[in-house]
Design a protein around this motif. Structure first.
Motif, PDB file in Angstrom:
ATOM      1  N   PHE A 182       0.812  -1.219   0.000  1.00  0.00           N
ATOM      2  CA  PHE A 182       0.000   0.000   0.000  1.00  0.00           C
ATOM      3  C   PHE A 182       0.846   1.270   0.000  1.00  0.00           C
ATOM      4  O   PHE A 182       0.553   2.214  -0.725  1.00  0.00           O
ATOM      5  CB  PHE A 182      -0.971   0.024   1.181  1.00  0.00           C
ATOM      6  N   ASP A 183       1.901   1.306   0.831  1.00  0.00           N
ATOM      7  CA  ASP A 183       2.721   2.525   0.927  1.00  0.00           C
ATOM      8  C   ASP A 183       3.347   2.878  -0.417  1.00  0.00           C
ATOM      9  O   ASP A 183       3.280   4.024  -0.865  1.00  0.00           O
ATOM     10  CB  ASP A 183       3.828   2.375   1.980  1.00  0.00           C
ATOM     11  N   ALA A 184       3.957   1.900  -1.074  1.00  0.00           N
ATOM     12  CA  ALA A 184       4.607   2.164  -2.361  1.00  0.00           C
ATOM     13  C   ALA A 184       3.579   2.582  -3.406  1.00  0.00           C
ATOM     14  O   ALA A 184       3.804   3.551  -4.150  1.00  0.00           O
ATOM     15  CB  ALA A 184       5.371   0.929  -2.837  1.00  0.00           C
ATOM     16  N   LEU A 185       2.457   1.887  -3.474  1.00  0.00           N
ATOM     17  CA  LEU A 185       1.429   2.222  -4.462  1.00  0.00           C
ATOM     18  C   LEU A 185       0.878   3.628  -4.225  1.00  0.00           C
ATOM     19  O   LEU A 185       0.661   4.385  -5.183  1.00  0.00           O
ATOM     20  CB  LEU A 185       0.316   1.184  -4.457  1.00  0.00           C
ATOM     21  N   PHE A 186       0.670   3.977  -2.968  1.00  0.00           N
ATOM     22  CA  PHE A 186       0.189   5.320  -2.646  1.00  0.00           C
ATOM     23  C   PHE A 186       1.186   6.371  -3.136  1.00  0.00           C
ATOM     24  O   PHE A 186       0.798   7.371  -3.748  1.00  0.00           O
ATOM     25  CB  PHE A 186      -0.042   5.446  -1.135  1.00  0.00           C
TER      26      PHE A 186
END
Length: 158
Positions: free
Chosen positions: A15-19
């Motif tokens: 989630f962090d990278a995609l965000f």
């Protein structure tokens, strides 16, 4: 240059990278059809969780040389299967999107498959036409990233 591209299911740890990818200002402007506020993490997490829970949606992360470099998905809207993808700007121009589209189309075998792209997004238009998509028309739509109605190109892979 990214040598190896694979797809795998999205995990909470992604989630962090995609965000971060989906809030990069240059990427947001190019994609045009984005979240109203790309910096709203709560809205992003809720949107991604909704998509991951939808049985009509196939969500994958794009892994390039062992690290997450984007996401790709298929989803059903108004009875049509569509694809969408987002690639980290640091790997643009390295063939990552094209290889990811090819991999997803092997997994998602429903045809026809539709795609929509901001008409001035030459890179995505090239990726999709190289994958066999054909331009079938244009449409107008509100692009949140540009806060304006813009032309989008509609493509289909039969």
């Amino acid at each position: 240059m990214i040598a190896d591209v694979t797809l795998r299911p999205v995990e909470e740890a992604d989630f962090d990278a995609l965000f971060e990818f989906m809030r990069d200002p240059e990427s947001v402007a190019m994609a045009a059809f984005t979240a109203e506020d790309p910096d709203d993490r709560a809205a992003f997490d809720a949107w991604l969780r909704r998509n991951l829970a939808n049985p009509e949606t196939t969500n994958r992360v794009i892994v390039g040389d062992g690290r997450v470099v984007g996401s790709i998905a298929s989803f059903v809207i108004e009875g049509d299967t569509e694809i969408t993808y987002w690639v980290d700007r640091t790997v643009w121009g390295q063939g990552v999107a094209g290889r990811a589209v090819s991999l997803l189309l092997r997994e998602v075998t429903v045809r026809p498959v539709h795609a929509r792209v901001a008409s001035d997004n030459a890179g995505s238009l090239r990726v999709l036409t190289r994958a066999g998509f054909e331009v079938v028309g244009t449409d107008k739509g509100f692009a949140a990233a540009r806060k304006a109605e813009i032309e989008e190109t509609v493509l289909v892979l039969s």
